[in-house]
Design an enzyme around this catalytic site. Structure first.
Site, short mmCIF file in Angstrom:
data_model
loop_
_atom_site.label_atom_id
_atom_site.label_comp_id
_atom_site.label_asym_id
_atom_site.label_seq_id
_atom_site.Cartn_x
_atom_site.Cartn_y
_atom_site.Cartn_z
CG ASP A 44 2.88 -2.27 -5.25
OD1 ASP A 44 2.79 -2.65 -4.07
OD2 ASP A 44 1.94 -2.37 -6.07
CE1 TYR A 49 -1.22 -5.37 -10.29
CE2 TYR A 49 0.98 -4.74 -9.61
CZ TYR A 49 -0.38 -4.69 -9.43
OH TYR A 49 -0.91 -3.94 -8.39
CE LYS A 78 -0.31 -4.99 -4.64
NZ LYS A 78 0.68 -4.73 -5.72
CG HIS A 111 -4.02 -8.15 -5.71
ND1 HIS A 111 -3.26 -8.38 -6.84
CD2 HIS A 111 -4.44 -6.88 -5.81
CE1 HIS A 111 -3.23 -7.28 -7.58
NE2 HIS A 111 -3.95 -6.36 -6.98
#
Length: 318
Positions: A44, A49, A78, A111
């Site tokens: 994921d 990130y 996302k 997101h």
């Protein structure tokens, strides 16, 4: 490995995956590679990130060594808030595919249901929440309908096999279902014993949306960020430790099992090789009905990930 079958595509989404939030760039490739060797098949990720290139390197190493085939992996990413406008969704999704070094996402999520001012990736990537001053949040006038229509086009073009949403409450989901040509297949939200979200879970089940719980360990994930809000760690709570002793499992395994037993997928992260394996072993036992109820009774509606704390105009959970 247990899985949840997604509607429309009938693709199997593993119940236990590996979450890439807060995995540092310097260790990410090795961490993903080790997780694949340990048996993980779902990863994921997210543009926000900042480690998608490194995660992709770990995947490619495992593929090149024949440890796993691409079709055996389930890779999620996302769409970040600054890319919600129709002219940006496709371009950034393809950039993220390039970072991963793959041809298609198994799942691509919005997101947050928040549109922010566009930031060109060549200027700053990932752009995060703020402007160049690191303080100012600038909202953008982009509707969820505009963004969702672009998400559907990602499916048409083969960029993403499945699409879904994250951090969305019931009213936004109702709205999407009024105009969706392709309905959201997955909803990813914060769920743990301090935030059980029963009404949202029931609603998602009614609509046939699979649910992935993030932050399964509650405040533990937020300690290093100073965002744990001073509550008792779930790992130390009597209801959790008692259940763990009855089934001979770790408190982490009990927390994951509590979510799985409620019909959700989970995406824990660990830097420990032993805990990597232990987290995967959250499917081979059951908690009693009494323990399930005792753990759920810990609910205090404690939300740890709330954009309203960054800017009150982003109170999406109000």
């Amino acid at each position: 490995m247990a899985s949840i079958v997604l509607k429309r595509t009938n693709q199997k989404m593993p119940v236990v995956g590996f979450g890439l939030w807060k995995v540092t760039k310097s260790t990410c490739a090795d961490t993903v590679y080790a997780a694949i060797k340990s048996g993980y098949r779902l990863f994921d990720g997210a543009g926000d990130y900042g480690n998608e290139k490194e995660a992709g390197e770990g995947v490619r190493r495992a593929l090149s060594e024949g440890i796993v085939k691409r079709e055996e992996l389930f890779i999620t990413s996302k769409l970040w808030n600054t890319f919600h406008a129709k002219e940006h969704v496709n371009k950034i999704a393809k950039k993220q595919l390039d970072l991963w070094g793959i041809d298609q996402f198994d799942l691509f999520l919005i997101h947050f249901p928040i549109a922010l001012q566009y930031v060109d990736p060549s200027h700053r990537y990932p752009p995060e929440w703020w402007g160049d001053d690191g303080k100012t949040v600038t909202l953008a006038n982009v509707s969820m309908q505009e963004t969702w229509t672009c998400m559907e086009e990602l499916v048409d073009q083969g960029v993403a096999k499945n699409i879904g949403i994250s951090n969305c409450s019931g009213s936004i989901i109702c709205d999407i279902f009024r105009y969706a040509r392709i309905e959201p297949q997955v909803l990813q939200v914060e769920i743990h014993p301090y935030l059980t979200q029963e009404p949202l879970l029931k609603f998602a089940k009614t609509l046939g949306i699979a649910v992935t719980a993030y932050s399964s360990f509650g405040p533990q994930s937020y300690l290093e960020l100073g965002m744990d809000k001073g509550v008792t760690a779930l790992f130390e709570h009597d209801a959790i430790t008692s259940a763990a002793s009855k089934v001979g499992k770790t408190t982490a395994q009990v927390l994951l099992r509590w979510a799985i037993q409620r019909g959700m997928a989970v995406i824990p992260k660990s830097n420990s090789p032993d805990r990597l394996v232990q987290n995967l072993q959250s499917e081979d036992f059951e908690l009693s009905e009494d323990d399930m109820k005792a753990i759920s009774a810990l609910n205090i509606n404690l939300r740890l990930n709330d954009p309203a704390e960054i800017d009150p105009r982003m109170a999406i959970f109000a």
